[in-house]
Scaffold this active site. Structure first.
Site, PDB file in Angstrom:
ATOM      1  N   ARG A  50    -117.825   8.304 -15.407  1.00 55.28           N
ATOM      2  CA  ARG A  50    -119.079   7.836 -14.625  1.00 55.28           C
ATOM      3  C   ARG A  50    -120.364   8.137 -15.469  1.00 55.28           C
ATOM      4  O   ARG A  50    -121.384   7.335 -15.117  1.00 55.28           O
ATOM      5  CB  ARG A  50    -118.949   8.578 -13.053  1.00 55.28           C
ATOM      6  CG  ARG A  50    -120.166   8.243 -12.147  1.00 55.28           C
ATOM      7  CD  ARG A  50    -119.896   8.386 -10.814  1.00 55.28           C
ATOM      8  NE  ARG A  50    -119.372   9.560 -10.424  1.00 55.28           N
ATOM      9  CZ  ARG A  50    -120.222  10.596 -10.658  1.00 55.28           C
ATOM     10  NH1 ARG A  50    -121.400  10.791 -10.970  1.00 55.28           N
ATOM     11  NH2 ARG A  50    -119.458  11.950 -10.416  1.00 55.28           N
ATOM     12  N   TYR A 102    -133.378 -15.744  -6.615  1.00 58.72           N
ATOM     13  CA  TYR A 102    -132.035 -15.886  -6.157  1.00 58.72           C
ATOM     14  C   TYR A 102    -131.772 -15.290  -4.718  1.00 58.72           C
ATOM     15  O   TYR A 102    -132.230 -14.429  -4.316  1.00 58.72           O
ATOM     16  CB  TYR A 102    -131.089 -15.328  -7.170  1.00 58.72           C
ATOM     17  CG  TYR A 102    -129.706 -14.786  -6.708  1.00 58.72           C
ATOM     18  CD1 TYR A 102    -128.892 -15.882  -6.773  1.00 58.72           C
ATOM     19  CD2 TYR A 102    -129.290 -13.666  -6.913  1.00 58.72           C
ATOM     20  CE1 TYR A 102    -127.627 -15.691  -6.163  1.00 58.72           C
ATOM     21  CE2 TYR A 102    -127.919 -13.491  -6.506  1.00 58.72           C
ATOM     22  CZ  TYR A 102    -127.192 -14.610  -6.106  1.00 58.72           C
ATOM     23  OH  TYR A 102    -125.676 -14.517  -5.868  1.00 58.72           O
ATOM     24  N   ASP A 174    -136.298 -10.604 -13.864  1.00 60.83           N
ATOM     25  CA  ASP A 174    -134.915 -11.079 -13.870  1.00 60.83           C
ATOM     26  C   ASP A 174    -134.697 -12.124 -15.351  1.00 60.83           C
ATOM     27  O   ASP A 174    -135.231 -13.292 -14.970  1.00 60.83           O
ATOM     28  CB  ASP A 174    -134.470 -11.618 -12.659  1.00 60.83           C
ATOM     29  CG  ASP A 174    -132.873 -12.000 -12.678  1.00 60.83           C
ATOM     30  OD1 ASP A 174    -132.557 -12.227 -13.632  1.00 60.83           O
ATOM     31  OD2 ASP A 174    -132.282 -11.786 -11.635  1.00 60.83           O
ATOM     32  N   LYS A 199    -122.868 -13.920 -16.375  1.00 61.33           N
ATOM     33  CA  LYS A 199    -123.656 -14.968 -16.743  1.00 61.33           C
ATOM     34  C   LYS A 199    -123.522 -15.229 -18.032  1.00 61.33           C
ATOM     35  O   LYS A 199    -122.536 -15.148 -18.729  1.00 61.33           O
ATOM     36  CB  LYS A 199    -124.910 -15.420 -16.035  1.00 61.33           C
ATOM     37  CG  LYS A 199    -125.168 -14.988 -14.602  1.00 61.33           C
ATOM     38  CD  LYS A 199    -124.196 -15.572 -13.770  1.00 61.33           C
ATOM     39  CE  LYS A 199    -124.539 -15.476 -12.080  1.00 61.33           C
ATOM     40  NZ  LYS A 199    -124.586 -14.203 -11.774  1.00 61.33           N
TER      41      LYS A 199
END
Length: 391
Positions: A50, A102, A174, A199
């Protein structure tokens, strides 16, 4: 020392052959924990996955290099990366957000983080005056997309960064639509660039992931602490897949753009289409800005059908190659209806005020043969024309 090109860095940075086996590809270190030599002595600083994982570290180093950043962090999704950035804020802090973002970002900000008394103003940030008018004493961050989703509006990143520094704000961009190949926000003074690696970075529609790149050590240290403490990390296998995708990012982005420009030019002339949104068209209102701050125009196009939702439904029924689906940035061409899909979480009046009408279509142009893609759109739009003529 020579600074290598983007193409070379995308294949090599963070990805040296494995020191133990010589493996050319970064191994998938599928482990949760690591043996220690003795109390307090680890192997290369690894204790628990982690906190750190060699496969994830390779991905983070590569993304940092491509974004021209000192540091990068990888996450289990783009939304996890976005949330991690908001943890930089405290209760009652105010964020200025570009109005055309978005739908998932809007939902996260307006439905979840407002519960913790964060304030958000979604405004048109195309002018410096509108941004300054939105500033409050408790404003701490400015958040933009450029180009925006789905209206492909651009923001002057240099002006944003200068304003943020003037008022001591954290600036976030972004950069998902452009990828590091076509745009590097940190070059313009932006503090943090964020991506959905699902993406273009992944590029094959087979993973969910996110990442951010930061210029400042102080910001990075806080974000790294959040990553470790909250734990929204990608699996080693997901990191491996994104690294694999990045190796061909430059090649793919060139093809995405080449195809998108031809499709945008085709759509702009088609009688069934009333308007096309693509920053690579000279008719785009911010074309000159696009040429100045981006190295290319990307593979995303939005366009408006004259006959509205009925024409949209007929188009979706008749396409053969484009796949009706959410998401973007994969090798395959996707088509979607923002009003009912990606931006369905926006209230109707807000959607319409942004131009997200029922007749708006968004396409993620893939890397298929351009003649096939043009044929597909042409035959589907021609059927639309015939249906409208008969009906």
């Amino acid at each position: 020392m020579r600074k290598f090109s983007f193409e070379t860095r995308s294949i090599h940075d963070g990805q040296s052959p494995d020191q133990i086996t010589g493996a050319v590809n970064v191994p998938i270190y599928q482990t949760s924990t690591y043996a220690q030599k003795e109390l307090g002595k680890t192997y290369q600083g690894y204790e628990y996955s982690r906190s750190e994982n060699p496969t994830r570290k390779a991905l983070e180093e590569c993304i940092a290099s491509l974004e021209g950043a000192k540091y990068a962090l990888a996450f289990s999704s783009g939304m996890a990366a976005i949330a991690n950035i908001l943890y930089l804020l405290s209760s009652s802090d105010h964020v200025i957000v570009s109005d055309d973002v978005y739908g998932g970002t809007y939902r996260l900000f307006s439905k979840i983080f407002t519960k913790f008394k964060l304030e958000f103003d979604f405004i048109d940030i195309s002018s410096l005056e509108s941004i300054k008018a939105a500033l409050k004493r408790n404003t701490k961050m400015i958040w933009v997309e450029s180009p925006t989703n789905p209206m492909l509006k651009l923001v002057d990143l240099e002006l944003i960064s200068k304003l943020a520094k003037e008022f001591n704000l954290i600036s976030v961009v972004d950069n998902t639509f452009m990828s590091p190949y076509f745009q590097n926000p940190l070059e313009w003074g932006i503090d943090i660039a964020v991506h959905s690696t699902t993406k273009y970075l992944g590029g094959h529609s087979d993973i969910i992931g996110g990442a951010l790149a930061a210029a400042s050590n102080s910001i990075y240290e806080i974000l790294k602490f959040h990553q470790k403490s909250i734990g929204a990390i990608p699996s080693p296998f997901d990191c491996f897949l994104v690294l694999r995708g990045i190796k061909t990012l430059a090649l793919r982005m060139k093809e995405h753009q080449k195809n998108a420009l031809k499709i945008a030019e085709f759509l702009e002339k088609h009688p069934e289409v009333s308007r096309v949104y693509y920053p690579g068209l000279s008719t785009h209102p911010q074309y000159i800005l696009a040429c100045r701050q981006m190295k290319g125009f990307g593979g995303m196009i939005s366009f408006e059908l004259r006959e509205g939702i009925s024409a949209v439904k007929n188009l979706f029924k008749n396409i053969k190659i484009f796949t009706l689906a959410e998401s973007l940035g994969g090798v395959e061409s996707l088509i979607c209806h923002p009003a009912s899909m990606t931006h369905a979480s926006l209230p109707e009046d807000r959607r319409l005020s942004l131009g997200i009408t029922d007749g708006l279509v968004r396409i993620s142009v893939g890397i298929e043969n351009i003649e096939d893609l043009l044929w597909d759109l042409e035959q589907a739009l021609e059927k639309n024309r015939i249906i409208q003529k008969l009906g």
